[in-house]
Scaffold this motif. Structure first.
Motif, PDB file in Angstrom:
ATOM      1  N   LYS A  80       0.827  -1.204   0.000  1.00  0.00           N
ATOM      2  CA  LYS A  80       0.000   0.000   0.000  1.00  0.00           C
ATOM      3  C   LYS A  80       0.866   1.260   0.000  1.00  0.00           C
ATOM      4  N   ARG A  81       1.963   1.219   0.756  1.00  0.00           N
ATOM      5  CA  ARG A  81       2.854   2.381   0.846  1.00  0.00           C
ATOM      6  C   ARG A  81       3.441   2.725  -0.522  1.00  0.00           C
ATOM      7  N   ARG A  82       3.743   1.705  -1.323  1.00  0.00           N
ATOM      8  CA  ARG A  82       4.309   1.947  -2.651  1.00  0.00           C
ATOM      9  C   ARG A  82       3.338   2.687  -3.566  1.00  0.00           C
ATOM     10  N   LEU A  83       2.050   2.576  -3.298  1.00  0.00           N
ATOM     11  CA  LEU A  83       1.036   3.198  -4.151  1.00  0.00           C
ATOM     12  C   LEU A  83       0.662   4.620  -3.717  1.00  0.00           C
ATOM     13  N   LEU A  84       1.253   5.093  -2.648  1.00  0.00           N
ATOM     14  CA  LEU A  84       0.902   6.416  -2.128  1.00  0.00           C
ATOM     15  C   LEU A  84       1.282   7.527  -3.093  1.00  0.00           C
ATOM     16  N   GLN A  85       0.374   8.466  -3.276  1.00  0.00           N
ATOM     17  CA  GLN A  85       0.666   9.627  -4.104  1.00  0.00           C
ATOM     18  C   GLN A  85       1.470  10.668  -3.337  1.00  0.00           C
ATOM     19  N   VAL A  86       1.323  10.667  -2.009  1.00  0.00           N
ATOM     20  CA  VAL A  86       2.083  11.587  -1.154  1.00  0.00           C
ATOM     21  C   VAL A  86       2.941  10.722  -0.223  1.00  0.00           C
ATOM     22  N   PRO A  87       4.205  10.499  -0.572  1.00  0.00           N
ATOM     23  CA  PRO A  87       5.030   9.547   0.191  1.00  0.00           C
ATOM     24  C   PRO A  87       5.327   9.937   1.636  1.00  0.00           C
ATOM     25  N   ASP A  88       5.181  11.203   1.995  1.00  0.00           N
ATOM     26  CA  ASP A  88       5.447  11.611   3.377  1.00  0.00           C
ATOM     27  C   ASP A  88       4.235  12.307   3.994  1.00  0.00           C
ATOM     28  N   GLY A  89       3.036  11.972   3.518  1.00  0.00           N
ATOM     29  CA  GLY A  89       1.814  12.610   3.996  1.00  0.00           C
ATOM     30  C   GLY A  89       1.169  11.888   5.161  1.00  0.00           C
ATOM     31  N   PHE A  90      -0.075  12.219   5.405  1.00  0.00           N
ATOM     32  CA  PHE A  90      -0.828  11.659   6.522  1.00  0.00           C
ATOM     33  C   PHE A  90      -0.922  10.137   6.440  1.00  0.00           C
ATOM     34  N   ILE A  91      -1.268   9.623   5.270  1.00  0.00           N
ATOM     35  CA  ILE A  91      -1.438   8.176   5.121  1.00  0.00           C
ATOM     36  C   ILE A  91      -0.114   7.462   5.359  1.00  0.00           C
ATOM     37  N   SER A  92       0.981   8.042   4.910  1.00  0.00           N
ATOM     38  CA  SER A  92       2.295   7.455   5.168  1.00  0.00           C
ATOM     39  C   SER A  92       2.576   7.392   6.672  1.00  0.00           C
ATOM     40  N   HIS A  93       2.260   8.465   7.375  1.00  0.00           N
ATOM     41  CA  HIS A  93       2.425   8.468   8.833  1.00  0.00           C
ATOM     42  C   HIS A  93       1.510   7.434   9.487  1.00  0.00           C
ATOM     43  N   PHE A  94       0.289   7.343   8.977  1.00  0.00           N
ATOM     44  CA  PHE A  94      -0.659   6.350   9.476  1.00  0.00           C
ATOM     45  C   PHE A  94      -0.121   4.937   9.261  1.00  0.00           C
ATOM     46  N   TYR A  95       0.449   4.675   8.097  1.00  0.00           N
ATOM     47  CA  TYR A  95       1.018   3.350   7.831  1.00  0.00           C
ATOM     48  C   TYR A  95       2.195   3.051   8.759  1.00  0.00           C
ATOM     49  N   SER A  96       2.962   4.063   9.099  1.00  0.00           N
ATOM     50  CA  SER A  96       4.077   3.855  10.036  1.00  0.00           C
ATOM     51  C   SER A  96       3.568   3.383  11.390  1.00  0.00           C
ATOM     52  N   ILE A  97       2.473   3.969  11.849  1.00  0.00           N
ATOM     53  CA  ILE A  97       1.860   3.533  13.105  1.00  0.00           C
ATOM     54  C   ILE A  97       1.274   2.131  12.928  1.00  0.00           C
ATOM     55  N   SER A  98       0.608   1.920  11.806  1.00  0.00           N
ATOM     56  CA  SER A  98      -0.034   0.627  11.530  1.00  0.00           C
ATOM     57  C   SER A  98       0.964  -0.522  11.497  1.00  0.00           C
ATOM     58  N   GLU A  99       2.186  -0.262  11.065  1.00  0.00           N
ATOM     59  CA  GLU A  99       3.202  -1.311  11.038  1.00  0.00           C
ATOM     60  C   GLU A  99       3.450  -1.893  12.424  1.00  0.00           C
ATOM     61  N   HIS A 100       3.237  -1.091  13.447  1.00  0.00           N
ATOM     62  CA  HIS A 100       3.435  -1.550  14.819  1.00  0.00           C
ATOM     63  C   HIS A 100       2.146  -2.071  15.454  1.00  0.00           C
ATOM     64  N   VAL A 101       1.041  -1.414  15.158  1.00  0.00           N
ATOM     65  CA  VAL A 101      -0.221  -1.729  15.821  1.00  0.00           C
ATOM     66  C   VAL A 101      -0.974  -2.879  15.143  1.00  0.00           C
ATOM     67  N   SER A 102      -0.991  -2.895  13.817  1.00  0.00           N
ATOM     68  CA  SER A 102      -1.788  -3.888  13.084  1.00  0.00           C
ATOM     69  C   SER A 102      -1.438  -5.335  13.423  1.00  0.00           C
ATOM     70  N   PRO A 103      -0.158  -5.709  13.467  1.00  0.00           N
ATOM     71  CA  PRO A 103       0.136  -7.102  13.816  1.00  0.00           C
ATOM     72  C   PRO A 103      -0.369  -7.492  15.208  1.00  0.00           C
ATOM     73  N   VAL A 104      -0.282  -6.580  16.155  1.00  0.00           N
ATOM     74  CA  VAL A 104      -0.741  -6.878  17.518  1.00  0.00           C
ATOM     75  C   VAL A 104      -2.256  -7.024  17.551  1.00  0.00           C
ATOM     76  N   LEU A 105      -2.962  -6.089  16.895  1.00  0.00           N
ATOM     77  CA  LEU A 105      -4.425  -6.186  16.863  1.00  0.00           C
ATOM     78  C   LEU A 105      -4.879  -7.423  16.096  1.00  0.00           C
ATOM     79  N   ALA A 106      -4.236  -7.705  14.969  1.00  0.00           N
ATOM     80  CA  ALA A 106      -4.607  -8.892  14.193  1.00  0.00           C
ATOM     81  C   ALA A 106      -4.388 -10.148  15.025  1.00  0.00           C
ATOM     82  N   TRP A 107      -3.269 -10.228  15.719  1.00  0.00           N
ATOM     83  CA  TRP A 107      -2.982 -11.383  16.575  1.00  0.00           C
ATOM     84  C   TRP A 107      -3.990 -11.441  17.722  1.00  0.00           C
TER      85      TRP A 107
END
Length: 192
Positions: A80-107
């Motif tokens: 998903k990060r590779r498809l971002l139109q704004v590589p350092d925008g809000f969604i990119s920051h959100f994905y940075s948080i998600s990289e840590h939180v998503s695996p824990v929530l999924a587990w």
């Protein structure tokens, strides 16, 4: 993320990014509760069949399953990060948080650990009830903006108290919307 979102010069770009994802208003409700949490809950209700197959395999250890699930989360976010139109925008920051939180929530939601699943389920239930309460005319008064705001703040505090009580955590001090700066000023490069 808070420092990024607090910078007024990022708001126009953030608004464009979020509008492209169906977020019509830049508010806590629309961004955090709907776009982030509700979408995550929906995604977790129907995980990919390959993930389900790994998690249900009795021959694999729990640690292997957890690693496989985390790897699957990271792979999706990387794509998903590779498809971002704004590589350092809000969604990119959100994905940075998600990289840590998503695996824990999924587990927590999908894995075999009963206590973690219980914590995640209670968190989800409290968020869903919070959303229902916001639109319950017996719990929230829609008479003036100030009264509405007060009622929503009270609902927020109540749900927070329930979650913190369940976790055995004392109430957190009121911050009144301020960003904590206990660790001193942040360098631009260290922002998430």
């Amino acid at each position: 993320m808070l420092h990024y979102a607090a910078r007024e010069e990022t708001w126009a770009t953030t608004k464009r990014e979020l509008e492209g994802r169906g977020v019509v208003c830049m508010s806590f409700f629309d961004i955090v509760l709907d776009f982030i949490l509700m979408d995550a809950f929906e995604d977790l209700e129907s995980p990919p069949s390959s993930v389900v197959a790994v998690l249900r395999n009795r021959w694999l250890s729990d640690s292997f399953k957890e690693t496989a699930l985390a790897t699957a989360c990271w792979s999706v976010l990387k794509a998903k990060r590779r498809l971002l139109q704004v590589p350092d925008g809000f969604i990119s920051h959100f994905y940075s948080i998600s990289e840590h939180v998503s695996p824990v929530l999924a587990w927590g939601f999908l894995g075999p650990k009963q206590h973690l699943c219980e914590v995640c389920t209670i968190f989800k239930q409290q968020i869903l009830q919070y959303l229902k309460d916001m639109f319950d005319l017996d719990k929230v008064r829609y008479t003036t903006v100030n009264v509405l705001a007060d009622d929503i703040v009270q609902l927020s505090r109540r749900r927070s108290e329930i979650l913190l009580g369940y976790l055995g955590v004392d109430a957190i001090p009121e911050m009144n919307g301020t960003i904590p700066t206990d660790n001193g000023p942040l360098e631009e490069a260290s922002l998430v």
